[in-house]
Design an enzyme around this catalytic site. Structure first.
Site, PDB file in Angstrom:
ATOM      1  N   TYR A  63      -2.685 -43.738 -26.612  1.00 15.49           N
ATOM      2  CA  TYR A  63      -2.311 -42.833 -27.710  1.00 15.49           C
ATOM      3  C   TYR A  63      -1.691 -41.579 -27.118  1.00 15.49           C
ATOM      4  O   TYR A  63      -2.377 -40.674 -26.680  1.00 15.49           O
ATOM      5  CB  TYR A  63      -3.524 -42.477 -28.563  1.00 15.49           C
ATOM      6  N   PRO A 121      -7.839 -48.982 -41.945  1.00 18.34           N
ATOM      7  CA  PRO A 121      -8.783 -49.197 -43.052  1.00 18.34           C
ATOM      8  C   PRO A 121      -8.294 -48.664 -44.385  1.00 18.34           C
ATOM      9  O   PRO A 121      -8.790 -49.075 -45.436  1.00 18.34           O
ATOM     10  CB  PRO A 121     -10.032 -48.428 -42.599  1.00 18.34           C
ATOM     11  N   LEU A 122      -7.314 -47.763 -44.366  1.00 24.68           N
ATOM     12  CA  LEU A 122      -6.866 -47.139 -45.614  1.00 24.68           C
ATOM     13  C   LEU A 122      -5.633 -47.806 -46.209  1.00 24.68           C
ATOM     14  O   LEU A 122      -5.121 -47.344 -47.225  1.00 24.68           O
ATOM     15  CB  LEU A 122      -6.579 -45.652 -45.387  1.00 24.68           C
ATOM     16  N   GLY A 174      -1.792 -51.136 -49.843  1.00 25.49           N
ATOM     17  CA  GLY A 174      -0.683 -51.857 -50.426  1.00 25.49           C
ATOM     18  C   GLY A 174      -0.286 -51.263 -51.764  1.00 25.49           C
ATOM     19  O   GLY A 174      -0.142 -50.056 -51.909  1.00 25.49           O
TER      20      GLY A 174
END
Length: 291
Positions: free
Chosen positions: A64, A209-210, A213
């Site tokens: 990262y 996780p968020l 769609g």
């Protein structure tokens, strides 16, 4: 004030207890997860809020930035009183949004040694193989990880983006404490892996996780529940994950302190069985139609 304490706890590897709602530190970097964050002060303020909101599990990776996330975590939070900083290795970076796995044992050992140095610790509580590299047999990768665990460089080992068969192959070399696969309301690809983790007491860390769609659109169960509860669709999506399995350890990521606080509201949001089933059905339908 909302607190991650409300999400309950899970003992990683049976002896490393954390609150189930954690924090993903990928987004405290630049665009494409490359370079320094556009607003360094804001990124640091986000990290400072993590323990204030009761979060004690931070997930990062040497890739990262690369290195930017680990460096910022040390700058802001070292010596990590009460915090578990989990990191990952095994991916090389060649530019924004470019991720190439390398599994050579010498490289994996370097990943661990350099993460120890950047984070300023003598042992990594949870080190995760970011991907099983295609360049060498997986057995050689598992062997060097097992050796580093025996040396005391790693306390617990996790895997990322793996199948049930790969988890079982790794378990012949070391206990698998966590698995980090993509999973959310609208991506159920790893449902069998999640069920396997639950049966064996392995923590399941869903990345992305968020991702909702189209479920956040007006008239969806997600939008309706968020409106009725007076909270965000993201908080509801996290509450669904937490109710889905007791081994679930969501790590929503952000570089914004306000967004972080909003996510933590999901820790204390207890869905009814009817709400959970409505979300599950719509999410599964969305996943099936997109597959």
């Amino acid at each position: 004030m909302s607190s991650a304490h409300l999400s309950g706890t899970f003992a990683i590897g049976g002896d490393l207890t954390v609150h189930r709602l954690g924090f993903g530190a990928m987004r405290v970097t630049g665009p494409g997860i490359w370079g320094e964050p556009a607003d360094r002060d804001k990124a640091k303020a986000t990290l400072r809020r993590v323990p204030e909101l009761g979060i004690d599990l931070i997930d990062t990776a040497d890739s990262y930035g690369p290195f930017v996330s680990e460096d910022l975590i040390r700058e802001v939070l070292h010596p990590y009183d009460g915090l578990v900083v989990a990191t990952k290795g095994g991916l090389t970076r060649h530019g924004p949004d470019i991720w190439r796995p390398v599994g050579h044992p010498d490289y994996l050992r370097q990943c661990v040694l350099m993460s120890l140095r950047r984070l300023g610790v003598d042992r990594i509580d949870l080190w995760q193989l970011h991907r099983i590299g295609p360049d060498v047999p997986r057995e050689r990768q598992f062997e060097v990880i097992a050796a580093m665990r025996e040396e005391g460089l790693i306390r617990h080992v996790g895997l990322s983006e793996v199948s049930v068969a790969e988890i079982e192959a790794a378990r012949t070399y070391f206990p698998v404490a966590t698995v980090q696969n993509r999973f959310n309301l609208v991506d159920r690809t790893s449902e069998a892996v999640l069920d396997h983790c639950e049966r064996h007491g392995i923590g399941f860390i869903p990345w992305a996780p968020l991702d909702k769609g189209t479920l956040a659109k007006t008239g969806s169960a997600l939008a309706d529940i968020a409106g009725q509860r007076g909270t965000s669709a993201g908080a509801v999506a996290l509450a669904w994950l937490l109710k889905r399995s007791p081994v679930m350890l969501p790590i929503p990521g952000t570089g914004d302190p306000g967004h972080l606080a909003e996510n933590v509201k999901g820790a204390g949001l207890v869905l009814t069985d009817d709400e959970f089933q409505a979300l599950d059905a719509q999410g599964r339908a969305a996943w099936t139609s997109a597959s």
